[in-house]
Design a protein around this motif. Structure first.
Motif, PDB file in Angstrom:
ATOM      1  N   GLU B  70       0.870  -1.405  -0.045  1.00  0.00           N
ATOM      2  CA  GLU B  70      -0.072  -0.018   0.002  1.00  0.00           C
ATOM      3  C   GLU B  70       0.813   1.181  -0.074  1.00  0.00           C
ATOM      4  OE1 GLU B  70      -0.028  -2.428   1.833  1.00  0.00           O
ATOM      5  OE2 GLU B  70      -2.361  -2.929   2.797  1.00  0.00           O
ATOM      6  N   THR B  71       1.954   1.152   0.732  1.00  0.00           N
ATOM      7  CA  THR B  71       2.906   2.546   0.656  1.00  0.00           C
ATOM      8  C   THR B  71       3.356   2.735  -0.595  1.00  0.00           C
ATOM      9  OG1 THR B  71       3.559   1.451   3.041  1.00  0.00           O
ATOM     10  CG2 THR B  71       4.747   3.403   2.204  1.00  0.00           C
ATOM     11  N   GLN B  73       2.363   1.928  -3.523  1.00  0.00           N
ATOM     12  CA  GLN B  73       1.096   2.315  -4.438  1.00  0.00           C
ATOM     13  C   GLN B  73       1.180   3.796  -4.148  1.00  0.00           C
ATOM     14  OE1 GLN B  73      -2.472   0.511  -3.925  1.00  0.00           O
ATOM     15  NE2 GLN B  73      -3.460   2.048  -5.181  1.00  0.00           N
ATOM     16  N   TYR B  74       0.970   4.208  -2.817  1.00  0.00           N
ATOM     17  CA  TYR B  74       0.778   5.813  -2.578  1.00  0.00           C
ATOM     18  C   TYR B  74       1.793   6.509  -3.003  1.00  0.00           C
ATOM     19  CZ  TYR B  74      -0.022   9.750   0.439  1.00  0.00           C
ATOM     20  OH  TYR B  74       0.190  11.043   0.900  1.00  0.00           O
ATOM     21  N   ARG B  75       3.134   6.019  -2.987  1.00  0.00           N
ATOM     22  CA  ARG B  75       4.315   6.796  -3.254  1.00  0.00           C
ATOM     23  C   ARG B  75       4.153   7.055  -4.523  1.00  0.00           C
ATOM     24  NH1 ARG B  75       9.463   3.448  -3.828  1.00  0.00           N
ATOM     25  NH2 ARG B  75       8.405   2.986  -5.890  1.00  0.00           N
ATOM     26  N   GLU B  77       1.525   7.009  -6.768  1.00  0.00           N
ATOM     27  CA  GLU B  77       0.437   7.884  -7.011  1.00  0.00           C
ATOM     28  C   GLU B  77       0.878   9.584  -6.873  1.00  0.00           C
ATOM     29  OE1 GLU B  77      -2.856   4.501  -6.377  1.00  0.00           O
ATOM     30  OE2 GLU B  77      -3.027   6.299  -5.320  1.00  0.00           O
ATOM     31  N   MET B  78       1.632   9.592  -5.607  1.00  0.00           N
ATOM     32  CA  MET B  78       1.692  10.905  -5.358  1.00  0.00           C
ATOM     33  C   MET B  78       2.790  11.493  -6.152  1.00  0.00           C
ATOM     34  SD  MET B  78       3.809  12.178  -1.764  1.00  0.00           S
ATOM     35  CE  MET B  78       5.266  11.735  -2.549  1.00  0.00           C
ATOM     36  N   PRO B 205      -1.694   6.661   3.228  1.00  0.00           N
ATOM     37  CA  PRO B 205      -1.730   5.228   2.768  1.00  0.00           C
ATOM     38  C   PRO B 205      -2.793   4.605   3.661  1.00  0.00           C
ATOM     39  CG  PRO B 205       0.676   5.972   2.830  1.00  0.00           C
ATOM     40  CD  PRO B 205      -0.204   6.790   3.449  1.00  0.00           C
ATOM     41  N   SER B 206      -3.401   3.474   3.040  1.00  0.00           N
ATOM     42  CA  SER B 206      -4.571   2.823   3.728  1.00  0.00           C
ATOM     43  C   SER B 206      -3.996   2.331   4.941  1.00  0.00           C
ATOM     44  CB  SER B 206      -5.253   1.910   2.633  1.00  0.00           C
ATOM     45  OG  SER B 206      -4.337   0.883   2.285  1.00  0.00           O
TER      46      SER B 206
END
Lengths: 416, 300
Positions: B70-71, B73-75, B77-78, B205-206
């Motif tokens: 999840e981290t 993926q967040y990175r 996208e950011m 992140p979720s």
């Protein structure tokens, strides 16, 4: 909610770390795992209770020696206020660390051991607190339990300190008799000292008025960074990024750029998606001007009505912080807000004997020496006196050979 | 007498000021990004400091290879949203090159190996300043650290040789080979960060929010079940409703059982919690001076 920043000053073994530990412990802000670690540790008081000083002594060498070497910053919050504590070492060897802590503090707690009263270190710390421009002082007379909670002992120390305060020019002093070890008058009012009718320490800290910059009239914004995206859609965008250190700027205010002396008008104040009518002291913003002027990092925007001094020759207090002595033949860097330039020591006026507070003539500034000098800078600085405006009146000296910060400067006067 | 700003405004303004000092004082700075809430906060502060301009530094992620998916993926996208540069230093590369050696045993973690990759990445790109999201309230050795923290050519922190740091003047002058670690949110607490994230409506992140996850219990802590954990038949996998208070890699970050599905719930939970944030970090429990020792060795 606002933030009160304070420093604790006192000699080795006066119980500064214990006081802070007690403040945190009795306000119930120590968390379960930290408490558990506290109980696990080997350091205990003679009666088997936990040694609260280890809450702030964060370094191995500090725990080994049971003394504080460097400033520890502690954070806590009550319903009324947030607090940042700079727990500074009391040992003379670490005076520079106390100056570090004091430079950003609104208030100072000066600790005095009830058995010892006002001693040499008390004079030194009080002088530093005054020099650094801290106007709110609370004197905690600690270890009252060791003098039988005796009111006369307390009153004697208050009267001694009052004489010292006059000498070093400190006003606004509050006196509280405490025992950090036992918890008297720290968070809870002490039943052992019914004669003390004033507040306990936490109550005082929660309610004392925070005085920040006196100089509302002095609108100052040192430019840190010029924002120039240079993209197609923002081709002409040119914003001056910086933090308002005192006073305030409004849209349509006329301003002067120093050192160039150019004038212009503020057209816009912004930050990311926000636009502001006014930027007040403390705010970090981007300012736009009507005219295209050459402005870069190190320049200062000021309001056109109250101009700072602009000078290359400045009389200043100096606190020397390096093991290598001041070298009057050497060229140092001076950093004043975002301005970095070179400087030399034009003249040493005097040093202060911290024990007697007398002025002595001695060119030899060594570690922890304090005195007054005149510096000559390579480029003019746009400054206010430290008394008028702390942020625009303070600067540091950097040794160009070692890059270390070697001196703290507090500007007194333009002597050009 | 001018009025003091509200505490979040004051902390924000101070952090922006520090970021701009980095931009003004250094040739090759970098922002160390872990995907955790503190470095995410730094990214928002950098937007405030420099937009509509570009960031005057790249983001640098030291990737242990044991991340929460999840981290990552967040990175990614950011980075796509920001349009800024991302540099990734891989711990796996350091292992492949023989510079770092994988730990053995049941509690093996790549946490310590990060330092090798970090120092190599700093040397390779010649970074002279590394901005990080550390806070002084996290840990007692951190409480001693300056906002501009000078590291020698070996990346070492020497607590006895710290520069005095006066007023808001930060001395960033260094010799070649040295670098400065810079901590703009030194004066923030965990709760300040959460209140700021809520105020600014920043996405996270979720894994910070309560979710169902397979977990195992190690040394009294709940760990996310993952192959990197050297799991064996003694490890009983249980599905729990958990969230994470800090984001390291999967081998050293423990979960807490939580029903905090929204940011308001998290703030309530932290306000009421009796366990510090670092109480859930295995790496700090090794010894009384675990963090201090790692920092002396170049740890971020």
């Amino acid at each position: 909610m606002d933030i009160l920043k304070f420093i604790t000053a006192g000699s080795v073994d006066d119980g500064k770390s214990t006081l802070i530990g007690r403040l945190l412990y009795d306000s119930g802000v120590i968390l379960a795992d930290q408490l558990e670690a506290l109980h696990r540790s080997n350091r205990k008081n003679d009666d088997g209770t936990i040694d609260l000083a280890i809450l702030t002594d964060g370094l191995k060498a500090e725990r080994e020696q049971g003394i504080t070497i460097d400033v520890a910053y502690k954070y806590f919050q009550t319903d009324k206020r947030k607090f940042i504590i700079a727990d500074a070492p009391g040992h003379i060897q670490y005076t520079r660390n106390m100056v570090t802590g004091a430079s950003n503090a609104h208030l100072a707690i000066i600790m005095i051991d009830a058995r010892k009263g006002v001693i040499e270190q008390t004079i030194r710390h009080s002088f530093l607190v005054s020099l650094l421009g801290i106007t709110q002082v609370v004197v905690c007379v600690n270890k009252m339990d060791m003098v039988g909670y005796d009111e006369t002992a307390f009153n004697q120390i208050v009267s001694h300190y009052q004489q010292l305060a006059t000498k070093v020019n400190l006003q606004n002093i509050t006196y509280i008799p405490v025992s950090a070890l036992k918890g008297d008058n720290i968070v809870n009012t002490s039943a052992n000292m019914p004669w003390h009718t004033g507040k306990c320490l936490l109550d005082y800290l929660e309610t004392v008025e925070i005085t920040i910059d006196k100089s509302v009239a002095h609108a100052r914004l040192p430019v840190q960074w010029v924002v120039r995206p240079q993209t197609d859609e923002l081709h002409d965008y040119r914003g001056y990024a910086g933090r308002v250190i005192s006073g305030s700027f409004k849209v349509n205010d006329s301003i002067t750029v120093l050192p160039s002396g150019f004038h212009s008008t503020i057209t816009k104040i912004e930050l990311l998606d926000q636009d502001f009518e006014e930027a007040t002291a403390g705010m970090s913003v981007i300012v736009h001007l009507k005219d295209h002027i050459d402005i870069s990092r190190g320049d200062t925007l000021v309001n056109s009505t109250t101009q700072p001094e602009l000078s290359r020759l400045i009389e200043t207090d100096l606190c020397w912080m390096d093991t290598r002595a001041l070298d009057t033949s050497h060229t140092y860097f001076i950093q004043h807000n975002s301005k970095l330039t070179r400087c030399r020591i034009q003249e040493v006026l005097y040093k202060v004997n911290i024990n007697t507070l007398e002025k002595v003539y001695d060119e030899d500034f060594k570690l922890n020496d304090i005195g007054r000098i005149i510096i000559k800078t390579a480029e003019p600085l746009a400054f206010d006196t430290y008394q008028d405006n702390k942020t625009n009146g303070g600067a540091i000296l950097i040794d160009s050979r070692t890059n270390v910060t070697v001196g703290a400067l507090m500007f007194r006067a333009n002597v050009e | 007498m001018s009025k003091q700003l509200d505490y979040l405004d004051e902390l924000e303004a101070e952090a922006i000021y520090i970021l701009r000092e980095v931009a003004g004082q250094f040739e090759r700075p970098a922002l160390l990004f872990s995907g955790g809430k503190d470095s995410i906060t730094l990214v928002r502060l950098a937007e405030k400091a420099f937009r509509p301009g570009r960031f005057p530094f790249p983001l640098v992620h030291i990737d242990t290879g044991h991340n929460f998916p999840e981290t990552i993926q967040y990175r990614d996208e950011m980075i796509a949203r920001l349009g800024e540069k991302l540099i990734v230093g891989y711990v796996q590369n350091s292992i492949n090159e023989g510079k770092a050696v994988e730990q053995k045993g049941k509690n093996a973690s790549r946490n310590a190996l990060q330092t090798v990759t970090l120092l190599d990445t700093i040397a390779h790109y010649e970074f002279d300043a590394c901005i990080g999201g550390a806070r002084r309230d996290e840990e007692k050795a951190r409480a001693k650290e300056r906002i501009f923290s000078v590291r020698d050519e070996f990346g070492q922190w020497d607590p006895k040789r710290q520069r005095p740091e006066l007023w808001n003047i930060y001395n960033g002058k260094i010799h070649k080979g040295e670098n400065v670690r810079i901590f703009p949110i030194s004066n923030w607490t965990e709760l300040d960060v959460w209140n700021y994230i809520r105020r600014e409506n920043i996405a996270l992140p979720s894994i910070y929010f309560a979710h169902q996850r397979d977990c195992i219990t190690r040394n009294g802590q709940l760990m996310a079940a993952a192959e990197f954990l050297n799991m064996d038949e003694q490890d009983v996998v249980q599905n729990k409703t958990v969230r994470f208070r800090t984001v390291g890699d999967m081998t050293c970050t423990a979960a807490v059982e939580s029903e905090a599905f929204l940011i308001d719930d998290i703030i309530d939970e932290i306000s009421a919690s009796r366990i510090s944030e670092r109480g859930a970090r295995m790496d700090d429990k090794v010894s009384e001076a675990a963090m201090e020792d790692r920092k002396k060795g170049g740890y971020f």
